[in-house]
Design a protein around this motif. Structure first.
Motif, PDB file in Angstrom:
ATOM      1  N   ARG B  53      -7.456   2.958 -66.311  1.00 24.89           N
ATOM      2  CA  ARG B  53      -7.312   4.408 -66.469  1.00 24.89           C
ATOM      3  C   ARG B  53      -8.652   5.117 -66.220  1.00 24.89           C
ATOM      4  O   ARG B  53      -8.711   6.195 -65.652  1.00 24.89           O
ATOM      5  CB  ARG B  53      -6.815   4.716 -67.885  1.00 24.89           C
ATOM      6  CG  ARG B  53      -6.285   6.129 -68.087  1.00 24.89           C
ATOM      7  CD  ARG B  53      -5.911   6.386 -69.527  1.00 24.89           C
ATOM      8  NE  ARG B  53      -7.054   6.320 -70.421  1.00 24.89           N
ATOM      9  CZ  ARG B  53      -7.977   7.275 -70.550  1.00 24.89           C
ATOM     10  NH1 ARG B  53      -7.867   8.382 -69.847  1.00 24.89           N
ATOM     11  NH2 ARG B  53      -9.001   7.140 -71.367  1.00 24.89           N
ATOM     12  N   SER B 182       8.886  15.330 -59.867  1.00 23.68           N
ATOM     13  CA  SER B 182       7.874  15.968 -60.716  1.00 23.68           C
ATOM     14  C   SER B 182       8.400  16.048 -62.138  1.00 23.68           C
ATOM     15  O   SER B 182       9.588  15.824 -62.393  1.00 23.68           O
ATOM     16  CB  SER B 182       7.591  17.384 -60.206  1.00 23.68           C
ATOM     17  OG  SER B 182       8.775  18.168 -60.342  1.00 23.68           O
ATOM     18  N   TYR B 194       8.962  11.556 -67.139  1.00 22.65           N
ATOM     19  CA  TYR B 194       8.516  11.436 -65.753  1.00 22.65           C
ATOM     20  C   TYR B 194       7.161  10.729 -65.782  1.00 22.65           C
ATOM     21  O   TYR B 194       6.362  10.940 -66.690  1.00 22.65           O
ATOM     22  CB  TYR B 194       8.374  12.833 -65.148  1.00 22.65           C
ATOM     23  CG  TYR B 194       7.427  12.916 -63.980  1.00 22.65           C
ATOM     24  CD1 TYR B 194       7.807  12.454 -62.724  1.00 22.65           C
ATOM     25  CD2 TYR B 194       6.140  13.449 -64.142  1.00 22.65           C
ATOM     26  CE1 TYR B 194       6.922  12.517 -61.652  1.00 22.65           C
ATOM     27  CE2 TYR B 194       5.261  13.508 -63.073  1.00 22.65           C
ATOM     28  CZ  TYR B 194       5.656  13.041 -61.836  1.00 22.65           C
ATOM     29  OH  TYR B 194       4.787  13.104 -60.785  1.00 22.65           O
ATOM     30  N   PHE B 196       3.783   9.759 -63.198  1.00 27.28           N
ATOM     31  CA  PHE B 196       3.248  10.063 -61.867  1.00 27.28           C
ATOM     32  C   PHE B 196       2.700   8.839 -61.148  1.00 27.28           C
ATOM     33  O   PHE B 196       2.406   8.899 -59.967  1.00 27.28           O
ATOM     34  CB  PHE B 196       2.213  11.188 -61.917  1.00 27.28           C
ATOM     35  CG  PHE B 196       1.099  10.995 -62.889  1.00 27.28           C
ATOM     36  CD1 PHE B 196       0.130  10.030 -62.685  1.00 27.28           C
ATOM     37  CD2 PHE B 196       1.001  11.807 -64.018  1.00 27.28           C
ATOM     38  CE1 PHE B 196      -0.911   9.866 -63.571  1.00 27.28           C
ATOM     39  CE2 PHE B 196      -0.039  11.646 -64.914  1.00 27.28           C
ATOM     40  CZ  PHE B 196      -0.995  10.673 -64.691  1.00 27.28           C
ATOM     41  N   ASP B 197       2.530   7.748 -61.874  1.00 29.70           N
ATOM     42  CA  ASP B 197       2.160   6.511 -61.189  1.00 29.70           C
ATOM     43  C   ASP B 197       2.542   5.321 -62.072  1.00 29.70           C
ATOM     44  O   ASP B 197       3.069   5.505 -63.187  1.00 29.70           O
ATOM     45  CB  ASP B 197       0.689   6.477 -60.768  1.00 29.70           C
ATOM     46  CG  ASP B 197      -0.286   6.540 -61.925  1.00 29.70           C
ATOM     47  OD1 ASP B 197       0.133   6.257 -63.067  1.00 29.70           O
ATOM     48  OD2 ASP B 197      -1.467   6.867 -61.697  1.00 29.70           O
ATOM     49  N   ARG B 204       4.191   6.070 -70.608  1.00 39.19           N
ATOM     50  CA  ARG B 204       5.319   6.948 -70.939  1.00 39.19           C
ATOM     51  C   ARG B 204       6.487   6.158 -71.543  1.00 39.19           C
ATOM     52  O   ARG B 204       7.147   6.634 -72.466  1.00 39.19           O
ATOM     53  CB  ARG B 204       5.813   7.710 -69.698  1.00 39.19           C
ATOM     54  CG  ARG B 204       4.757   8.425 -68.890  1.00 39.19           C
ATOM     55  CD  ARG B 204       3.961   9.426 -69.672  1.00 39.19           C
ATOM     56  NE  ARG B 204       4.767  10.449 -70.305  1.00 39.19           N
ATOM     57  CZ  ARG B 204       4.265  11.513 -70.923  1.00 39.19           C
ATOM     58  NH1 ARG B 204       2.949  11.678 -70.979  1.00 39.19           N
ATOM     59  NH2 ARG B 204       5.052  12.397 -71.479  1.00 39.19           N
TER      60      ARG B 204
END
Lengths: 486, 212
Positions: B53, B182, B194, B196-197, B204
Motif C-alpha cells: 500500500r 466506480s 466497490y 478500485f484495485d 473492502r
C-alpha cells in the motif's frame, strides 16, 4: 543503444569553431584580470594597447584544448565518487544562486534565509536523481561579502553530495578553497578528488571581468573544476540566429579554456553555459524557450566534438509558480539535455529565469530527472533472445508478474517515480483526497525533511568549517553567524 | 527466532520452500494450526499488504508472498479442517457475462487467497444466476464481480437483483470492480461495495465481513 539528440552535423560544428577562432584571433577578448593578461602576454598574446583586447592565436587555443582533461571525477564529502563527467554521462544538479525562494506557506517569492538554505540542502540530500548539490540560494540574512562562501559552508555542513558553486568576489575564493581542503584533509587530496565545480562566467560579448577571470585562474591552479558559463543572448548580445549565438558561445568558451589551461595545464574545466534567446516583447531571457534549449544542446555537441566535459543551465522554467508551464519547460529541458548527453545539467528547482528556487518544484523535478535518466539509458536487450521461453511461460502461468525474468529486470527496465507523479487510478486518487500536484509535492518535501539524516562529515571537520566561516564573517563585519539547525 | 516469526519473515520474502518448511516445523513443535495461520502466515501477509500500500514493495513481491502463503496452507489445510478452523471467509468471484477480460479478476483472487480467504473462482463470462447459485451452494459470504466493458457491467445489476429475489441479499454481500466501474455505479446498482484495485478488494471484503 544510447539515444542521442543531434542538432548539428560535423561540418557545421567545425565551421562554427573556425569562425569562433577567427573572431578570437581578430577581435580578441577583453580581460580585466592583470594576472590573466600577464599570463597571456607571457605566452605571446599581449593585450592591444589601443583597444585593451587580447587576440588569441589559434596555436594558443590548440594548446589549451590539448591539455584540457577529457574526463573529470567528482567525489562527495566522504570521498566516494559520484560523477564521471565524460562521454555522454548525465548528472543533474539544482539550478544555482537563486535570489528568491518560493514560500509554499504564503505562495509568494521572498529572499531566502539560512533556514531556507538548510532545508533545501536537506531535501537535496534525499533526492535520488540529483547527483550534486548546488549553492542554490543566496541567503539574505548574512553580509553580502560572505554570501558566496556561506552557501558553500552550509552545503558542506549539511549535505554529502559534491557542490556546484562559485565565488562572487576574488577574495572569497581563498576561504572557499580552504573549506574544501578542510573536508579533504590536504590540497593534494582535493586535487585528486574534486569536491566542487565553480562557475566562471564570461560577460557577453567576449569579456572576462576581473572577478571571473581571476576565479578561473585560481580554480585552475587549485585543481578545482571550473565550468565556463558563457551567456550570449540571441538577438541582443549575440546574433539572433542560433548559429551566430553558437559562434559567440564557442569564442567565449574557448577564451576561457586558454586562460585556465595557461594558468595550469591540465586544469579540470567544463564546456558550459547559460545562453538564451532574448524575448524582445518582455525584455527577458527565457530559459524555457525551445531555442534556448536548442542552443544548449548544440553547444554541448560542439564541446563533445572537442572531447570535453560539458555543462548547461537547462531543465528549469520561467514560470513564477508550480504550474503546467513549470512542469513542461523543465520536462522538455531535462529530456533534451539527457538525450544530448550534457554531463552536468543545472536547473532543477528553478523558476523565474534562474532567480527563484522552489522546494516543491525541486521534488517534482527530481522525478522528471529520473525519467530523463531512464531515457538516456536507452533500450538494450536483457535476456530477451530467444523470445520463445517468455511466451511459453506466459501461456502456462497466465501472466509474467512473478516470472524470474520480470523480477530480474523490473526495476532496471521501468522507472517508478515517487508519489509526486500521479499514476493511481481515478478512484484511488479520489479516495486519497483528490490531491493536486502541489500538495503531493509538499508532502514529499515534508517526508524528505523528516527523513533527513545528518551528514557523516567528521565532527572535527565540521568544527573546522565553522571556525573558517566564523573568521570570514568577522572579517566581513559580522560578529556572529545566523542561528542554524543542529 | 520464534518459528512464527521465521514463518512470517519467509512469507514476506516470498520464499515458498522456507514457508513450507517453517510451517512443518511449527506443526512439529506442537503449535496450534490456528496460531500458525494467524500469527505466521496471515501476520506475514498483513505486513506485505501494508508495504504494498505504501509502495515499499510492488505487485510481483505481493504475488510471490501469496504463492508462499499457498505453500504454507497446503501443509496446514488438513489440520485446519480437522480442527474446524475457519478461513477468513468464502468469496465467489468471476468476470460478468459477456466479458472475457479476467486479468484483474485473477489478481483479486490471488490477493484474496493470500489474505486468508477461500476463493471460488467462476472464471470469465459468468451468467448472473451462476454467481448466486455458486455462492448459495458454497455458503459464501461475498460475491465479487469484475467487468472491463461498459456494455457488460450492467450484468452486475442482475446479480444484485437475483440475490434480492432469492432473499439472500443481506447474507451474501456484493462487491464490484473493473476499469469502467466506480463507487457511484456500485451504489446505483445496489452493490454493497466497490474496489478500485486488487489490493483494495482485500481491504473492502474484510470490511464487508467485519474481519480485521
Amino acid at each position: 543503444m544510447r539515444p542521442r539528440l543531434q542538432l548539428l552535423d560535423e561540418a557545421l560544428i567545425d565551421r562554427i569553431l573556425d569562425e569562433a577562432r577567427h573572431v578570437l584571433a581578430t577581435i580578441g577578448v577583453e580581460i580585466e584580470s592583470d594576472e590573466a593578461r600577464a599570463l597571456l602576454a607571457e605566452h605571446g598574446a599581449p593585450a592591444d594597447e589601443a583597444t585593451g583586447r587580447t587576440r588569441l592565436p589559434g596555436a594558443l587555443i590548440d594548446r589549451a584544448l590539448d591539455t584540457a582533461p577529457r574526463a573529470i571525477g567528482l567525489y562527495d564529502v566522504l570521498g566516494a565518487q559520484t560523477h564521471d563527467l565524460s562521454g555522454t554521462n548525465v548528472h543533474f544538479t539544482p539550478g544555482s544562486s537563486a535570489i528568491l525562494v518560493l514560500d509554499h506557506a504564503t505562495g509568494t517569492m521572498r529572499p531566502p534565509t539560512t533556514a531556507d538554505y538548510v532545508e533545501h540542502t536537506k531535501v537535496v540530500a534525499g533526492l535520488a536523481n540529483i547527483a550534486a548539490q548546488s549553492t542554490a540560494l543566496i541567503p539574505a540574512d548574512v553580509s553580502e561579502r560572505i554570501q558566496d562562501s556561506y552557501r558553500l559552508f552550509l552545503s558542506l555542513l549539511y549535505g554529502e553530495k559534491p557542490v556546484v558553486t562559485g565565488a562572487f568576489t576574488v577574495e572569497s575564493f581563498d576561504v572557499m578553497r580552504e573549506m574544501q581542503v578542510a573536508v579533504r584533509g590536504s590540497e593534494r587530496a582535493l586535487r585528486e578528488k574534486p569536491l566542487t565545480i565553480f562557475s566562471c562566467c564570461p560577460t557577453s560579448p567576449l569579456k572576462w571581468s576581473h572577478v571571473t577571470s581571476q576565479n578561473l585562474i585560481d580554480c585552475a591552479q587549485a585543481g578545482i573544476p571550473a565550468e565556463l558559463v558563457s551567456m550570449p543572448l540571441a538577438g541582443f548580445m549575440a546574433p539572433v540566429t542560433l548559429v551566430g549565438t553558437l559562434v559567440t558561445h564557442a569564442a567565449e568558451t574557448l577564451s576561457g579554456y586558454v586562460i585556465g589551461q595557461l594558468a595550469a595545464p591540465g586544469a579540470p574545466m567544463l564546456w558550459g553555459g547559460s545562453p538564451a534567446v532574448f524575448d524582445v516583447r518582455y525584455e527577458t531571457t527565457p530559459m524555457g524557450a525551445i531555442e534556448t534549449m536548442m542552443i544548449d544542446c548544440a553547444y554541448n555537441e560542439i564541446g563533445k566534438r572537442l572531447g570535453l566535459p560539458t555543462q548547461a543551465y537547462i531543465a528549469l522554467s520561467d514560470s513564477k509558480l508550480l504550474d503546467a508551464q513549470a512542469g513542461f519547460e523543465t520536462g522538455m529541458g531535462a529530456v533534451l539535455a539527457a538525450a544530448s548527453g550534457i554531463n552536468s545539467i543545472s536547473g532543477p528547482g528553478m523558476l523565474d529565469f534562474e532567480s527563484c528556487q522552489s522546494l516543491e518544484k525541486l521534488v517534482l523535478d527530481d522525478a522528471i530527472c529520473g525519467l530523463a535518466l531512464r531515457l538516456a539509458r536507452g533500450i538494450e536487450p536483457a535476456e530477451d533472445f530467444p523470445s520463445l521461453p517468455r511466451f511459453t511461460e506466459l501461456l502456462s502461468d497466465g501472466h509474467l508478474l512473478i516470472s524470474d525474468h520480470t523480477r530480474r529486470h523490473l526495476r532496471d527496465q521501468i522507472t517508478f517515480p515517487g508519489p509526486v507523479i500521479d499514476r493511481a487510478n481515478r478512484s484511488r486518487w479520489q479516495e486519497e483526497g483528490s490531491r493536486p500536484l502541489g500538495e503531493r509535492a509538499r508532502d514529499e518535501v515534508e517526508r524528505l525533511l523528516a527523513g533527513y539524516r545528518p551528514s557523516r562529515l567528521p565532527d572535527e571537520t565540521a568544527r573546522e568549517l565553522v571556525r573558517l566561516m566564523e573568521a570570514e564573517a568577522r572579517r566581513a563585519g559580522m560578529p556572529a553567524l545566523p542561528a542554524r539547525d543542529p | 527466532m520464534d518459528p512464527m516469526e521465521s514463518l512470517a519473515a519467509a512469507l514476506q520474502r516470498g520464499d515458498d520452500a522456507a514457508v513450507r518448511e517453517h510451517t512443518r516445523e511449527a506443526i512439529g513443535l506442537g503449535r496450534a494450526p490456528a496460531a500458525i495461520l494467524n500469527q505466521g502466515l496471515l501476520a506475514g501477509m498483513g505486513v506485505v499488504g501494508e508495504q504494498f500500500r505504501t509502495h515499499q514493495i510492488f505487485l510481483p513481491e505481493v504475488l510471490l508472498a501469496a504463492r508462499a502463503m499457498y505453500a504454507g496452507l497446503d501443509v496446514l489445510q488438513p489440520l485446519l479442517e480437522r480442527d474446524n478452523v475457519p478461513m477468513l471467509g468464502k468469496v465467489v468471484i468471476g468476470t460478468i457475462r459477456g466479458d472475457l477480460h479476467d486479468i484483474g479478476k485473477n489478481l483479486v483472487g490471488i490477493m484474496l487467497r493470500g489474505a486468508g480467504f477461500e476463493v471460488i473462482d467462476l472464471g470469465k463470462d459468468v451468467p448472473p444466476e451462476r454467481f448466486v447459485d455458486a455462492a448459495v451452494e458454497a455458503g459464501a459470504s461475498v460475491i465479487g464481480m469484475s467487468a472491463l466493458l461498459t456494455t457488460t457491467m450492467v450484468g452486475m445489476k442482475e446479480v444484485v437483483a437475483t440475490l434480492e429475489a432469492r432473499r439472500c441479499r443481506g447474507q451474501i454481500k456484493t462487491i464490484v470492480g473493473g476499469a469502467p466501474v466506480s463507487a457511484e455505479f456500485a451504489r446505483e446498482i445496489g452493490a454493497d461495495d466497490y474496489a478500485f484495485d486488487a489490493a483494495s478488494a482485500v481491504t473492502r471484503v474484510k470490511a464487508l465481513l467485519g474481519v480485521a
